[in-house]
Scaffold this active site. Structure first.
Site, mmCIF file in Angstrom:
data_model
loop_
_atom_site.group_PDB
_atom_site.id
_atom_site.type_symbol
_atom_site.label_atom_id
_atom_site.label_comp_id
_atom_site.label_asym_id
_atom_site.label_seq_id
_atom_site.Cartn_x
_atom_site.Cartn_y
_atom_site.Cartn_z
ATOM 1 N N LYS A 84 37.016 37.421 49.152
ATOM 2 C CA LYS A 84 36.712 38.881 49.170
ATOM 3 C C LYS A 84 35.566 38.910 48.201
ATOM 4 O O LYS A 84 34.673 40.095 48.393
ATOM 5 C CB LYS A 84 37.879 39.929 48.944
ATOM 6 C CG LYS A 84 38.480 39.727 47.398
ATOM 7 C CD LYS A 84 39.541 40.533 47.451
ATOM 8 C CE LYS A 84 40.748 40.335 46.193
ATOM 9 N NZ LYS A 84 39.899 40.285 45.092
ATOM 10 N N ARG A 128 37.778 26.341 42.636
ATOM 11 C CA ARG A 128 36.355 27.101 42.559
ATOM 12 C C ARG A 128 35.532 26.992 41.049
ATOM 13 O O ARG A 128 36.442 27.052 40.033
ATOM 14 C CB ARG A 128 36.636 28.453 43.071
ATOM 15 C CG ARG A 128 37.194 29.706 42.333
ATOM 16 C CD ARG A 128 37.523 30.798 43.062
ATOM 17 N NE ARG A 128 38.389 31.836 42.611
ATOM 18 C CZ ARG A 128 38.631 33.021 42.888
ATOM 19 N NH1 ARG A 128 38.192 33.216 44.097
ATOM 20 N NH2 ARG A 128 39.775 33.671 42.183
ATOM 21 N N ARG A 140 37.311 30.337 36.404
ATOM 22 C CA ARG A 140 38.087 31.262 35.786
ATOM 23 C C ARG A 140 39.594 30.764 34.935
ATOM 24 O O ARG A 140 40.132 29.924 35.360
ATOM 25 C CB ARG A 140 38.582 32.380 36.738
ATOM 26 C CG ARG A 140 37.352 33.194 37.335
ATOM 27 C CD ARG A 140 37.861 33.766 38.311
ATOM 28 N NE ARG A 140 38.914 34.704 38.180
ATOM 29 C CZ ARG A 140 39.487 35.441 39.412
ATOM 30 N NH1 ARG A 140 38.240 35.772 40.264
ATOM 31 N NH2 ARG A 140 40.399 36.081 39.294
ATOM 32 N N ARG A 197 49.735 35.491 41.349
ATOM 33 C CA ARG A 197 48.779 36.469 41.872
ATOM 34 C C ARG A 197 49.015 36.457 43.260
ATOM 35 O O ARG A 197 49.095 37.645 43.903
ATOM 36 C CB ARG A 197 47.568 35.956 41.454
ATOM 37 C CG ARG A 197 46.984 36.020 40.072
ATOM 38 C CD ARG A 197 45.770 35.215 39.751
ATOM 39 N NE ARG A 197 44.562 35.449 40.532
ATOM 40 C CZ ARG A 197 43.580 34.798 40.654
ATOM 41 N NH1 ARG A 197 43.856 33.621 40.131
ATOM 42 N NH2 ARG A 197 42.444 35.104 41.186
ATOM 43 N N ARG A 233 44.758 48.119 43.915
ATOM 44 C CA ARG A 233 45.854 47.137 44.333
ATOM 45 C C ARG A 233 47.074 47.280 44.245
ATOM 46 O O ARG A 233 48.153 46.738 44.592
ATOM 47 C CB ARG A 233 45.596 46.235 42.878
ATOM 48 C CG ARG A 233 45.008 44.949 43.032
ATOM 49 C CD ARG A 233 44.631 44.043 41.798
ATOM 50 N NE ARG A 233 44.693 42.634 41.680
ATOM 51 C CZ ARG A 233 43.541 42.114 41.853
ATOM 52 N NH1 ARG A 233 42.302 42.844 41.936
ATOM 53 N NH2 ARG A 233 43.455 41.026 41.938
HETATM 54 P P1 AMP Z 1 40.365 39.594 40.865
HETATM 55 O O1 AMP Z 1 38.757 39.419 40.020
HETATM 56 O O2 AMP Z 1 40.248 40.690 41.667
HETATM 57 O O3 AMP Z 1 40.850 38.286 41.338
HETATM 58 O O4 AMP Z 1 40.987 40.059 39.645
HETATM 59 C C1 AMP Z 1 41.482 39.023 38.523
HETATM 60 C C2 AMP Z 1 42.637 39.699 37.431
HETATM 61 O O5 AMP Z 1 42.076 40.979 37.153
HETATM 62 C C3 AMP Z 1 43.733 40.008 38.228
HETATM 63 O O6 AMP Z 1 44.745 39.152 38.573
HETATM 64 C C4 AMP Z 1 44.360 41.092 37.277
HETATM 65 O O7 AMP Z 1 44.995 40.502 36.387
HETATM 66 C C5 AMP Z 1 43.237 41.905 36.762
HETATM 67 N N1 AMP Z 1 42.907 43.093 37.787
HETATM 68 C C6 AMP Z 1 41.659 43.103 38.613
HETATM 69 N N2 AMP Z 1 41.636 44.248 39.245
HETATM 70 C C7 AMP Z 1 42.682 44.938 39.204
HETATM 71 C C8 AMP Z 1 43.312 46.030 39.135
HETATM 72 N N3 AMP Z 1 42.726 46.841 40.190
HETATM 73 N N4 AMP Z 1 44.609 46.544 38.754
HETATM 74 C C9 AMP Z 1 45.252 45.719 37.727
HETATM 75 N N5 AMP Z 1 44.760 44.590 37.373
HETATM 76 C C10 AMP Z 1 43.493 44.105 37.897
#
Ligand code: AMP
Length: 216
Positions: A14, A128, A162, A173, A89
């Site tokens: 995504k 990645r 990351r 996750r 989310r």
């Molecule tokens: P992502 O880059 O979208 O995979 O997000 C990485 C991490 O950031 C997630 O595993 C959460 O810990 C936090 N995170 C990102 N977006 C949100 C959200 N909308 N609500 C809560 N935590 C978030």
């Protein structure tokens, strides 16, 4: 132009597809993960509150997320369309977003749901890495740089992985995605939002072709 939510489990692509929608279709990408990582990197108070939670795949408080989202939307208010990546989310966050947009006489026009089999997700995530200069996302098996150590897109030579892309955190996750994030799709469907499933098992270009066809 319209407002789009891009849904998908961690590793579904995504982030990559949102970046393509940004650079080729003119959408402003809003990634709450990127906004949170920027806070952590900057050493801000908000970043300090989120760092440990994120490293374990957990969610920071909604107030923090809403603050980052509204600040970003307001400072980019001239944009004609946003692609929401990683937000909402939870159903609670979805209610917040719909309410916020309704106040501005806006709405979510379409939800793109990228579908990828679970066994591939783990492989895609743990291997990645990202170019530190332009953010291009690579993978040691599926998407290597053409020249070893150099970013195809910007020629940069610094890469990072990351801290939450480890096998144990990925499982947390993915579980959180199934339990908290998938219900958001049903919730949005109940609000008559158009949901389109995208086959995320295909190549990056093929997936993007499918998205372009939906957005045409
Ligand atoms: P992502 O880059 O979208 O995979 O997000 C990485 C991490 O950031 C997630 O595993 C959460 O810990 C936090 N995170 C990102 N977006 C949100 C959200 N909308 N609500 C809560 N935590 C978030």
């Amino acid at each position: 132009m319209s407002n789009v939510i891009i849904f998908g489990a961690p590793g579904s692509g995504k982030g990559t597809q949102s970046r393509l929608m940004h650079s080729h279709l003119g959408f402003k990408q809003i990634s709450t993960g990127d906004l949170l990582r920027a806070e952590v990197e900057s050493g801000s108070e908000v970043g300090a509150m989120c760092e440990n939670l994120m490293a374990h795949g957990k969610f920071p408080e909604n107030d923090i997320i809403y603050g980052l989202v509204t600040k970003y939307l307001e400072s980019n208010s001239s944009s004609k369309g946003f692609v929401f990546d990683g937000f909402p989310r939870t159903v609670e966050q979805a209610k917040f977003l719909l309410g916020y947009l309704a106040e501005k006489s806006k709405k979510i026009d379409v939800v793109l749901k990228i579908e990828v089999k679970q066994e591939l997700l783990v492989k895609r995530i743990v291997d990645r890495f990202t170019c530190k200069d332009c953010g291009e996302i690579y993978n040691k098996h599926f998407k290597r740089t053409s020249v070893e150590g150099l970013c195809d897109k910007c020629g940069g030579s610094s890469f990072s992985s990351r801290s939450d892309d480890t096998e144990s955190t990925v499982k947390t996750r993915l579980n959180i995605y199934d339990q908290s994030t998938l219900p958001v799709v049903e919730f949005l469907e109940s609000k008559n939002t158009k949901i389109v499933s995208i086959d995320g098992m295909k190549s990056e270009t093929e997936v993007f072709d499918e998205i372009k066809a939906v957005m045409a």
